[in-house]
Motif scaffolding. Structure first.
Motif, PDB file in Angstrom:
ATOM      1  N   ASP A 143     -15.352 -11.085  13.598  1.00 57.64           N
ATOM      2  CA  ASP A 143     -16.087 -12.352  13.563  1.00 57.64           C
ATOM      3  C   ASP A 143     -15.133 -13.538  13.474  1.00 57.64           C
ATOM      4  OD1 ASP A 143     -18.457 -10.960  13.644  1.00 57.64           O
ATOM      5  OD2 ASP A 143     -18.632 -10.854  11.453  1.00 57.64           O
ATOM      6  N   LEU A 144     -14.056 -13.368  12.708  1.00 57.32           N
ATOM      7  CA  LEU A 144     -13.060 -14.432  12.572  1.00 57.32           C
ATOM      8  C   LEU A 144     -12.403 -14.755  13.917  1.00 57.32           C
ATOM      9  CD1 LEU A 144     -11.163 -16.254  10.794  1.00 57.32           C
ATOM     10  CD2 LEU A 144      -9.692 -14.240  10.558  1.00 57.32           C
ATOM     11  N   LEU A 145     -12.204 -13.720  14.733  1.00 52.22           N
ATOM     12  CA  LEU A 145     -11.476 -13.891  15.997  1.00 52.22           C
ATOM     13  C   LEU A 145     -12.382 -14.241  17.161  1.00 52.22           C
ATOM     14  CD1 LEU A 145      -9.074 -10.818  15.730  1.00 52.22           C
ATOM     15  CD2 LEU A 145      -8.608 -13.186  15.069  1.00 52.22           C
TER      16      LEU A 145
ATOM     17  N   HIS B 278      -6.550 -11.081   5.893  1.00 53.91           N
ATOM     18  CA  HIS B 278      -7.469 -10.041   6.350  1.00 53.91           C
ATOM     19  C   HIS B 278      -6.826  -8.946   7.198  1.00 53.91           C
ATOM     20  CE1 HIS B 278     -10.309 -13.278   5.285  1.00 53.91           C
ATOM     21  NE2 HIS B 278     -11.169 -12.290   5.053  1.00 53.91           N
ATOM     22  N   LEU B 279      -5.605  -9.209   7.726  1.00 50.29           N
ATOM     23  CA  LEU B 279      -4.960  -8.230   8.603  1.00 50.29           C
ATOM     24  C   LEU B 279      -3.685  -7.698   7.971  1.00 50.29           C
ATOM     25  CD1 LEU B 279      -5.265  -9.982  12.104  1.00 50.29           C
ATOM     26  CD2 LEU B 279      -6.515  -7.955  11.336  1.00 50.29           C
TER      27      LEU B 279
ATOM     28  N   ASP C 293     -10.103  -0.355  18.419  1.00 51.70           N
ATOM     29  CA  ASP C 293     -11.412   0.165  18.008  1.00 51.70           C
ATOM     30  C   ASP C 293     -11.618   0.046  16.501  1.00 51.70           C
ATOM     31  OD1 ASP C 293     -11.969   0.752  20.618  1.00 51.70           O
ATOM     32  OD2 ASP C 293     -11.334   2.863  20.466  1.00 51.70           O
ATOM     33  N   SER C 294     -10.536   0.200  15.754  1.00 53.36           N
ATOM     34  CA  SER C 294     -10.650   0.182  14.290  1.00 53.36           C
ATOM     35  C   SER C 294     -11.039  -1.187  13.753  1.00 53.36           C
ATOM     36  CB  SER C 294      -9.327   0.617  13.657  1.00 53.36           C
ATOM     37  OG  SER C 294      -8.289  -0.276  14.058  1.00 53.36           O
ATOM     38  N   LEU C 295     -10.913  -2.232  14.569  1.00 60.67           N
ATOM     39  CA  LEU C 295     -11.204  -3.584  14.096  1.00 60.67           C
ATOM     40  C   LEU C 295     -12.467  -4.186  14.706  1.00 60.67           C
ATOM     41  CD1 LEU C 295      -7.624  -5.170  14.135  1.00 60.67           C
ATOM     42  CD2 LEU C 295      -8.933  -4.462  12.145  1.00 60.67           C
TER      43      LEU C 295
END
Length: 820
Positions: free
Chosen positions: A172-174, A79-80, A163-165
């Motif tokens: 939600d994952l983090l 995802h990253l 901010d972009s994330l």
């Protein structure tokens, strides 16, 4: 004077092990595993209730944490992007630079376990690896920070997202890992998989079956191979060394594959970290024909034998390095405008795994040829060194290139260094070993085939000639440097400048002073000791650098080593080059340079009988390992030094005592030419606990400990000197907080030992000189750190050397098995 000399120590292969002798292997070593068994602070009841047997909170097992972390890493990788990971690192005050494969684990670690705090030692950034967290910056310009931990400090702050994330699915994952309370203690993949990525071959009869070890190796991340081809290492029984080895052993040697003993497997599993193969290599000094083995990988005894007989490759500032092979063509070091273009460099940095040297020379050869010789490599690894020999047509261009090389190696200007001796140690760069213009005694002293001829043609009486022959031979200086591990043949540590020795002394004194002001323990204390060790081994290069651990280490292997190297430098200058013919009586010439009178004392004289009685009464066997050594008197020499007050002058002073002083044979020439010097520093250990003093004893047993050389070198010398203790005498049973007041007052000091000489047997010599000769008996000071009384004098003009006592150390109660 106390011998301030190395007690036959050398460096072990493991990074964290203490030094062992290079003449005899240590019979027992404290392993890291044993160290870990030391008492630890008891857990509180609250901690016990919240942590399971693996030390994790909330009852999560190590396997649960690992599985959860692996799942998390997979999800974040999907995802990253790498760029997003860099932004996350920046937002949380972490290092976002470096290659992609370094950024990914760094980011995943802080997201799962929490943002890392700075290194508690130096404030640098911490990096994660498979087995540990380590500091990635330098502790000082001399050394890298050596802080490591499997559970480093972390910030309590929640994870910050760019901010972009914040509104993405990743948030939600983090979310689960934002709160500090929900985080686990780290479980690194390599901590229980020390053989990860390794292919291990087994051979011969081991203490456990091959199937047993196969299951263990596979459980801990490795694989077992039936062939040595492609293997990381070959594990065998130590008896393979003596048997000559199996076909697998021979094949592994041919291919350069490490051959290690079985203990490597068990230690890796026990300590949960891959242990260095070099430390367990059992045949590293059994080289395949034509392939030399690095000195630092050899058995300590084998290394000692090799360096004792090795030819010194560069003996001084004017010496053309022997590996250039230009000395055979009449090559000479280029000299222009008072500068000799010959430089040596070294660096020891444990954190970076660096222990290297470099030599750069401009060499002129007849017929106007000019070469630049360059050699650089790990200290002790002859085969791995990089060498270049380039011919130059223009002298000025060659000099510019030489200065460029100096700048690149040290970060300093060459001419400023050579003309003004100004230099600054730069981060991750080498430092000059300032070689002097002269001939080191390992090259210039008498060789074996010259010894007898030199003594036979000497005008001195035969016993004095033989004494001078010993002091002018290469052997005693080779042994001294070998015992201290300072015998690397490429660097002439016995011919360095006084400025270089002064710099070594300044580093030592700075560290001792810091220890008195700084009582840090734990990682901060460890880093302070590590930094000092790396400074010393940069200035005094060794094949086996290690970290000093206590004051005794400093006394034996830093302070005493410095004093011995200083004395060998004096001997080198006095002896000069004796490599030529000996018919012109070089021994008599060196005797005259000493500026002292030496004569043999007849065995039927009162002085000889007095010395013999004093030796017999106050000597106890020296114990080395399990063997005790008695002593026999070989000869007594009466001496009178021009550098010391005469016996007639010293008799005018008050409170005079005839005392024993122990010293290396390699230090004697300096003592005879310049007299005793005070110890270089204060340390709370015997010999240095009085500070900058000349230290003697009333027990020959104490002096013999320092004068004893080795099992295979039983001859040595003790010194008898008259010391005036002055009108006031201070008695001590323990080291003072510091020695400043003692040094300033210059009063005599007596350190009271657990044993003393029987006062009823004391007598006077030469009218009023006290001789504390008597049987050694308990003193009543059972708590003293000293075994025998020690006497300290602060003014060299209050000490007069009177006798040199030649002795032979003899094994006691040893039965030899003569069966084949």
């Amino acid at each position: 004077m106390k011998v301030h000399e190395t007690r036959s120590h050398a460096h072990s292969s493991g990074d964290d092990e203490r030094k062992i002798t290079r003449k005899q292997k240590a019979e027992g070593k404290t392993t890291e595993g044993e160290a870990e068994k030391s008492p630890k602070k008891a857990k509180t009841e609250e901690e016990d209730e919240t942590k399971d047997e693996d030390g994790q909170e909330d009852g999560k097992s190590t396997e649960d944490i690992k599985a959860q972390f692996e799942k998390f890493c997979k999800a974040t990788s999907e995802h990253l992007s790498i760029q997003q990971m860099r932004e996350i690192l920046e937002a949380n005050g972490q290092d976002a630079s470096g290659a992609d494969d370094a950024v990914v684990p760094r980011c995943q670690d802080i997201l799962f376990y929490g943002p890392l705090d700075k290194c508690p030692v130096c404030g640098g950034n911490l990096e994660v690896s498979d087995t540990t967290y380590m500091c990635s910056v330098s502790y000082s310009e001399w050394s890298s920070c050596t802080y490591t931990s499997q559970d480093p400090p972390r910030r309590d702050n929640p994870i910050k997202l760019p901010d972009s994330l914040k509104d993405s699915g990743v948030a939600d994952l983090l979310k689960e890992y934002e709160d500090r309370k929900g985080r686990c203690r780290p479980v690194l993949p390599g901590t229980d998989k020390p053989f990860r990525g390794m292919m291990i071959a087994l051979s011969g009869r081991l203490t456990q079956t091959h199937q047993y070890w196969k299951s263990k190796i596979e459980k801990h991340g490795g694989k077992v191979s039936n062939s040595v081809i492609g293997a990381t290492c070959l594990v065998v029984s130590p008896v393979e060394r003596e048997r000559g080895g199996s076909s697998k052993v021979a094949e592994a040697m041919e291919k350069g594959i490490p051959i290690v003993r079985e203990a490597w497997l068990s230690d890796c599993i026990e300590k949960k970290v891959t242990q260095p193969l070099d430390a367990y290599n059992i045949v590293s000094d059994r080289a395949v024909a034509g392939r030399p083995i690095p000195l630092y990988q050899q058995d300590a005894g084998e290394e000692a034998l090799e360096t004792l007989t090795a030819e010194l490759k560069m003996f001084g500032k004017r010496a053309v390095h022997k590996d250039s092979r230009l000395q055979d063509e009449g090559g000479q070091i280029l000299e222009k405008d008072g500068i000799l273009y010959n430089c040596a460099f070294a660096a020891s940095d444990r954190g970076r795994g660096v222990n290297e040297f470099c030599i750069v020379q401009l060499i002129t050869v007849p017929e106007n040829r000019l070469y630049m010789y360059y050699k650089r490599g790990r200290i002790g690894d002859e085969a791995g060194a990089e060498e270049k020999l380039d011919e130059w047509e223009n002298v000025d261009n060659a000099i510019k290139e030489f200065a460029k090389q100096f700048q690149g190696l040290t970060g300093n200007d060459f001419e400023t260094w050579e003309r003004e001796k100004k230099i600054e140690k730069k981060l991750c760069m080498l430092f000059p070993v300032d070689i002097d213009d002269g001939v080191e005694v390992r090259h210039g002293g008498l060789g074996l085939r010259q010894l007898g001829v030199a003594a036979a043609h000497c005008k001195l009486e035969s016993e004095v000639a033989n004494f001078m022959k010993v002091l002018c031979s290469q052997e005693i200086y080779r042994y001294a440097l070998m015992e201290m591990g300072l015998d690397f043949p490429d660097l002439p540590i016995g011919m360095v400048t006084d400025l270089h020795l002064k710099r070594c002394e300044e580093v030592l004194l700075e560290f001792v002073n810091r220890l008195q002001l700084n009582r840090d323990t734990g990682p901060k204390g460890d880093s302070l000791w590590s930094d000092f060790s790396q400074r010393m081994f940069t200035l005094m290069p060794s094949t086996r650098p290690y970290v000093f651990r206590d004051f005794s280490d400093i006394a034996d292997n830093a302070a005493a080593a410095l004093e011995t190297v200083r004395d060998i430098n004096v001997a080198s200058r006095l002896i000069g080059d004796m490599s030529g013919a000996t018919l012109d009586d070089p021994l008599f010439d060196r005797y005259k340079k000493l500026g002292c009178s030496i004569s043999s004392v007849g065995k039927d004289t009162d002085d000889y009988k007095m010395v013999a009685n004093y030796l017999e009464k106050t000597y106890e066997p020296v114990k080395v390992g399990e063997i005790s050594y008695g002593v026999s008197l070989q000869n007594v020499f009466a001496v009178e030094l021009s550098a010391c007050p005469s016996l007639h002058e010293i008799k005018k002073l008050p409170n005079k005592v005839l005392l024993w002083c122990g010293t290396r044979s390699s230090n004697l020439l300096r003592h005879l030419q310049k007299g005793f010097l005070p110890a270089v520093c204060f340390l709370p250990v015997p010999g240095y606990m009085f500070g900058k003093a000349i230290v003697c004893s009333d027990a020959a047993a104490e002096a013999a400990r320092y004068g004893f050389t080795a099992v295979d070198r039983p001859e040595g010398f003790l010194v008898l000197a008259v010391a005036s203790l002055g009108e006031e005498v201070t008695e001590l049973t323990s080291p003072p907080e510091n020695s400043t007041s003692l040094e300033e007052n210059k009063h005599g000091v007596v350190g009271l030992g657990r044993k003393k000489t029987d006062e009823s047997e004391h007598f006077t010599w030469k009218d009023d000189i006290k001789v504390p000769c008597g049987k050694l008996i308990p003193s009543g000071h059972e708590d003293s750190m000293l075994e025998y009384n020690e006497y300290a004098v602060y003014d060299p003009q209050q000490v007069s050397i009177c006798f040199l006592v030649a002795v032979r150390f003899e094994e006691k109660d040893v039965e030899y098995d003569t069966a084949e």
